[in-house]
Design an enzyme around this catalytic site. Structure first.
Site, PDB file in Angstrom:
ATOM      1  CE  LYS A   1      -0.173  -0.289   5.001  1.00 27.09           C
ATOM      2  NZ  LYS A   1      -0.895  -0.794   6.164  1.00 27.09           N
TER       3      LYS A   1
ATOM      4  NE  ARG B   1      -6.822   1.172  10.362  1.00 28.58           N
ATOM      5  CZ  ARG B   1      -5.559   0.892   9.999  1.00 28.58           C
ATOM      6  NH1 ARG B   1      -4.638   1.828  10.043  1.00 28.58           N
ATOM      7  NH2 ARG B   1      -5.241  -0.309   9.599  1.00 28.58           N
TER       8      ARG B   1
ATOM      9  CE1 TYR C   1      12.904  32.755  -0.625  1.00 32.04           C
ATOM     10  CE2 TYR C   1      12.932  30.369  -0.423  1.00 32.04           C
ATOM     11  CZ  TYR C   1      12.727  31.509  -1.186  1.00 32.04           C
ATOM     12  OH  TYR C   1      12.347  31.390  -2.483  1.00 32.04           O
TER      13      TYR C   1
ATOM     14  CG  MET D   1       8.876  24.050  -3.658  1.00 31.18           C
ATOM     15  SD  MET D   1       7.894  24.930  -4.869  1.00 31.18           S
ATOM     16  CE  MET D   1       7.008  26.088  -3.856  1.00 31.18           C
TER      17      MET D   1
HETATM   18  C1  LIG Z   1      -0.209  -1.520   7.025  1.00 34.20           C
HETATM   19  C2  LIG Z   1      -0.801  -2.718   7.593  1.00 34.20           C
HETATM   20  C3  LIG Z   1      -0.015  -3.817   7.964  1.00 34.20           C
HETATM   21  C4  LIG Z   1       1.487  -3.804   7.946  1.00 34.20           C
HETATM   22  O1  LIG Z   1       1.955  -3.192   9.113  1.00 34.20           O
HETATM   23  P1  LIG Z   1       3.526  -3.042   9.390  1.00 34.20           P
HETATM   24  O2  LIG Z   1       3.613  -2.459  10.747  1.00 34.20           O
HETATM   25  O3  LIG Z   1       4.050  -2.116   8.351  1.00 34.20           O
HETATM   26  O4  LIG Z   1       4.085  -4.389   9.286  1.00 34.20           O
HETATM   27  C5  LIG Z   1      -0.653  -4.964   8.376  1.00 34.20           C
HETATM   28  N1  LIG Z   1      -1.999  -5.010   8.449  1.00 34.20           N
HETATM   29  C6  LIG Z   1      -2.793  -3.967   8.140  1.00 34.20           C
HETATM   30  C7  LIG Z   1      -4.252  -4.099   8.261  1.00 34.20           C
HETATM   31  C8  LIG Z   1      -2.230  -2.784   7.709  1.00 34.20           C
HETATM   32  O5  LIG Z   1      -3.002  -1.753   7.397  1.00 34.20           O
END
Ligand SMILES: *Cc1c(COP(=O)(O)O)cnc(C)c1O
Length: 821
Positions: free
Chosen positions: A492, A590, A716, A765
């Site tokens: 992801k 969540r 800056y 930037m």
């Molecule tokens: C991102 C995620 C993981 C992986 O977690 P890590 O700490 O990066 O290993 C596992 N399960 C779910 C549901 C996630 O969203």
């Protein structure tokens, strides 16, 4: 070299029935590397993470008929006219065969071991000696329990010198390698901390390495290294020592002076009682040490005919990597500047095949004449043509007189040019489009001119991603799990910033079970790139159902509203048993169903046929930290109970999973059927576990160095004043590239030539300024923003955040460059 299968049965002491006659010339251990099935003998190796017996049926279909196995599975009975050689340990059998093969040759063989520099020393020796000897050597760094026998198997009657590397990671391994290499000359490069996990001490590791040399005539090492010298002494090997020394004028090879200049180093030494001066085109200490090892080999071998001094001046750096880069007109470039010979061509072609996931790309090979092969061009290029055809190359562009002359042996789209210049001037050169191009050239052909023109020009700041490190980390976690535990790799957020496509391709190649992305579009992109393994979408949206179904993506289902909508959609489309993944909330709060929802979920699932629960899972909130262990245990219990209830009520098997990376590290007992690997894959251990490799390096270069007088301000809003005359470097990375502005004004550092240098002034930037007063940094020098020498966790600690945020903040405009070692 060929062996009859009957001979091999005898050599490895196998049991075999009804042998069919067969002649073997190739030992195959990786089913993906098959190219000549009839001549191949497949060894079904069992490793911590895989089992070669799984691939036998597939190989049989591809016409392989000879197998060495340890398990004679019932399913093999039906494979007609195949030879099964049954042994207790297939790796040992492979090693035995290689050791037998080695014994047939009575030529000098150099064995190289040590922590660093093995491959470089081997390649330098090749460059120095290939005119006097017909050399057989390990391809790339094939130096393991598996790589060594495969390397030695290449020995043939025409060879007059062998050079092989040996690397070990566990006690007793050298014992296996010694009879296979049976070196007559040994080199120990140096001893460092690498691969230390399995040894009690560095001394134990060094002594183990030295056992390779028990039967050598000469052993070459740095005599000033007291540690190695002591080990040689205690191993009773000193009588064969050729210790070189910078301090001891009595040493067989005495290095009187090492004088570094701008682009070269002069080494003055006494060799065979004669004082000699060598100039080498390197100035770094590692190269100098590597060259001295080679000098000592020369001292022993005494090659006669040539002017050795000259050859040292012509040494060329050894390129270890296979780079994959984005090219112009939707081309991908694989650049392999490693020595050009048929073995490394074979390896590079395999790499190209493994990258050839997008079948719309044409596979093109740009190849130069293979120099110094020791084989007549006619038979050499016939072999090359055969190989290239089997590796499914669509088009070859050959450069060099030999290829032009023997070009007719290639039976695919082809073109030939005498020189690289001719090719660059040709119309063809401007017409590359939608191709996966492998560039493989001997150095003299200067293929870097081709790659420079074909590469897409970008911003000088890049994120370099080491795909071998990804594989290492993947296997590292895999080795902690039971063999049957499946793995989901989380790609992801664009693969935690590292880029999801190349990563997904690599993981698919290494047989990862599942990938997971956040939203459906990410999954669709992966499908477009040719990723075919199952993909879970963690946050599917109601509006994305179309994308889900069209790309065969499996959604996480976290609410009754989503479940109902999903079922309705499958029914509308007439789909049955579409896989879904049920998310239970065990305390994260969540997305997710409540544990008490399980009976209602099952009721809903049982009254329909559109979807099937493929898996059930939950997510831990604090698996990385012992202060939350009580809470984590509670989550694990709640989940175990809910998952068991779900499976009971549904009356079919559902994959259960809860561990993320830190969970795998700290709660391995709860691996259940599957685990979800995220940050660990990218080289960061949330719980501080050792053994992972760094994956991503954010690097840039110095554009300009300014001399700023004491009292002036920088950048800056005049936030940094320098209180001494300073050298200030400007680098092309700013907050738009993801460099957090909180690092401004000495809040953060970069690494230049191994030295930390503070960021001064406010970060702009597209650029920022670095104080390099205390270094000898020059314009054009590389700068590391994070990487091995400046870990991501250090940056995140400074910003009071987590490594995840640093990794995913690198802006998409920073080009990702992938490589293998
Ligand atoms: C991102 C995620 C993981 C992986 O977690 P890590 O700490 O990066 O290993 C596992 N399960 C779910 C549901 C996630 O969203």
């Amino acid at each position: 070299m060929e062996y009859s299968i009957k001979e091999i049965v005898g050599i490895i002491g196998a049991k075999a029935n009804n042998l069919q006659d067969s002649t073997i010339s190739i030992l195959l251990t990786d089913s993906r590397r098959l190219s000549f099935p009839e001549q191949s003998l497949f060894f079904a190796l069992k490793t911590k993470t895989n089992d070669g017996h799984r691939y036998i049926k597939e190989l049989y279909k591809l016409r392989v008929r000879n197998f060495v196995v340890s398990d004679m599975l019932p399913e093999f009975e039906s494979l007609q006219d195949a030879n099964f050689l049954v042994v207790k340990d297939t790796l040992k059998a492979l090693q035995k065969l290689a050791a037998y093969h080695r014994k047939r040759f009575n030529i000098p063989v150099i064995g190289i071991t040590g922590s660093n520099g093995k491959t470089i020393v081997k390649e330098f020796l090749y460059q120095l000696l290939h005119r006097e000897f017909n050399i057989v050597r390990s391809p790339r760094s094939y130096n393991s329990q598996l790589g060594v026998p495969l390397s030695v198997w290449q020995m043939s009657e025409k060879n007059t010198l062998g050079i092989f590397e040996a690397g070990i990671s566990q006690p007793d391994e050298m014992e296996n390698l010694r009879p296979i290499i049976a070196p007559t000359i040994g080199i120990i490069t140096n001893i460092g901390e690498a691969h230390q996990e399995n040894f009690i001490s560095t001394t134990q590791k060094c002594l183990e390495k030295l056992t390779l040399f028990n039967d050598c005539e000469a052993i070459i090492y740095d005599g000033d290294d007291a540690f190695i010298s002591n080990c040689i002494e205690s191993a009773c090997l000193s009588h064969k020592a050729i210790a070189w020394s910078r301090t001891d004028s009595e040493a067989p090879l005495y290095i009187e002076a090492i004088e570094k200049k701008e682009n070269e180093t002069v080494i003055r030494c006494t060799l065979l009682g004669l004082t000699q001066k060598y100039v080498i085109p390197f100035t770094d200490d590692a190269s100098i040490e590597n060259v001295i090892h080679c000098l000592a080999v020369m001292l022993f071998l005494k090659p006669t005919s040539v002017n050795g001094v000259e050859k040292f001046a012509q040494l060329e750096p050894v390129a270890m990597r296979l780079d994959v880069k984005q090219g112009i007109n939707n081309c991908m470039l694989i650049n392999d500047t490693y020595n050009s010979d048929i073995n490394s061509l074979d390896i590079a072609l395999d790499f190209q095949q493994s990258r050839h996931v997008d079948k719309n790309l044409k596979c093109t090979l740009i190849l130069s004449d293979i120099l110094q092969s020791g084989t007549l061009p006619k038979s050499l290029y016939k072999k090359v043509a055969d190989l290239v055809r089997r590796k499914k190359i669509d088009r070859i562009i050959g450069i060099g007189r030999d290829l032009k002359e023997y070009g007719s042996v290639f039976d695919m789209e082809k073109e030939f040019y005498n020189t690289t210049d001719d090719f660059l001037k040709s119309p063809t050169f401007r017409q590359f489009k939608n191709e996966l191009i492998l560039l493989k050239g001997s150095r003299h052909f200067h293929f870097e001119r081709i790659s420079e023109l074909l590469e897409k020009k970008v911003h000088e700041t890049i994120l370099e991603v080491n795909l071998d490190a990804v594989v290492h980390n993947f296997n590292y976690y895999r080795s902690k799990l039971k063999p049957e535990t499946k793995m989901v790799c989380m790609v992801k957020a664009f693969g935690y910033g590292a880029g999801s496509y190349e990563l997904a391709k690599t993981l698919q190649e290494h047989r990862c079970d599942y990938l997971a992305v956040a939203v459906a579009d990410e999954g669709a992109e992966l499908r477009k790139e040719g990723i075919s393994i199952p993909i879970i979408v963690m946050n599917p949206e109601f509006s994305s159902f179309n994308v889900l179904f069209e790309n065969n993506l499996e959604p996480e289902i976290y609410s009754f509203r989503l479940l109902d909508a999903m079922i309705k959609e499958t029914e509308r489309r007439g789909i049955t048993s579409y896989p879904i993944h049920i998310k239970i909330d065990t305390g994260m709060h969540r997305l997710g169903f409540q544990p008490g929802d399980v009976p209602a979920i099952c009721e809903r699932l049982k009254e329909q046929s559109g979807v099937t629960a493929r898996s059930v899972f939950s997510h831990l909130v604090g698996s990385d930290s012992s202060i939350f262990d009580d809470f984590t245990k509670k989550q694990l219990e709640i989940f175990s109970a809910a998952a068991a209830e779900l499976e009971n009520l549904l009356e079919y098997k559902v994959i259960k999973h809860i561990l993320n990376s830190a969970g795998i590290e700290r709660f391995t007992d709860y691996q259940m059927d599957m685990v979800r690997l995220g940050i660990g894959l990218y080289g960061v251990s949330a719980s501080g576990m050792k053994g992972l490799r760094n994956v991503s390096t954010l690097r840039t270069t110095i554009l300009q160095i300014q001399h700023v007088p004491a009292g002036d301000s920088i950048g800056y809003s005049r936030k940094t004043y320098v209180d001494r005359d300073s050298r200030i470097a400007i680098i092309p990375i700013g907050y738009a590239d993801g460099l957090d502005r909180h690092f401004s004004n000495r809040g953060g550092e970069v690494s230049i030539g191994g030295k930390r240098c503070p960021i001064v002034g406010n970060i702009c930037m597209d650029a920022c300024m670095i104080d390099v007063t205390d270094t000898n940094a020059q314009e054009g020098d590389p700068v590391i923003v994070f990487g091995e020498e400046l870990p991501v966790s250090e940056l995140s600690d400074k910003l009071k955040t987590i490594p995840y945020e640093i990794l995913t903040s690198v802006s998409p405009r920073v080009k990702r460059v992938y490589y293998r070692e």
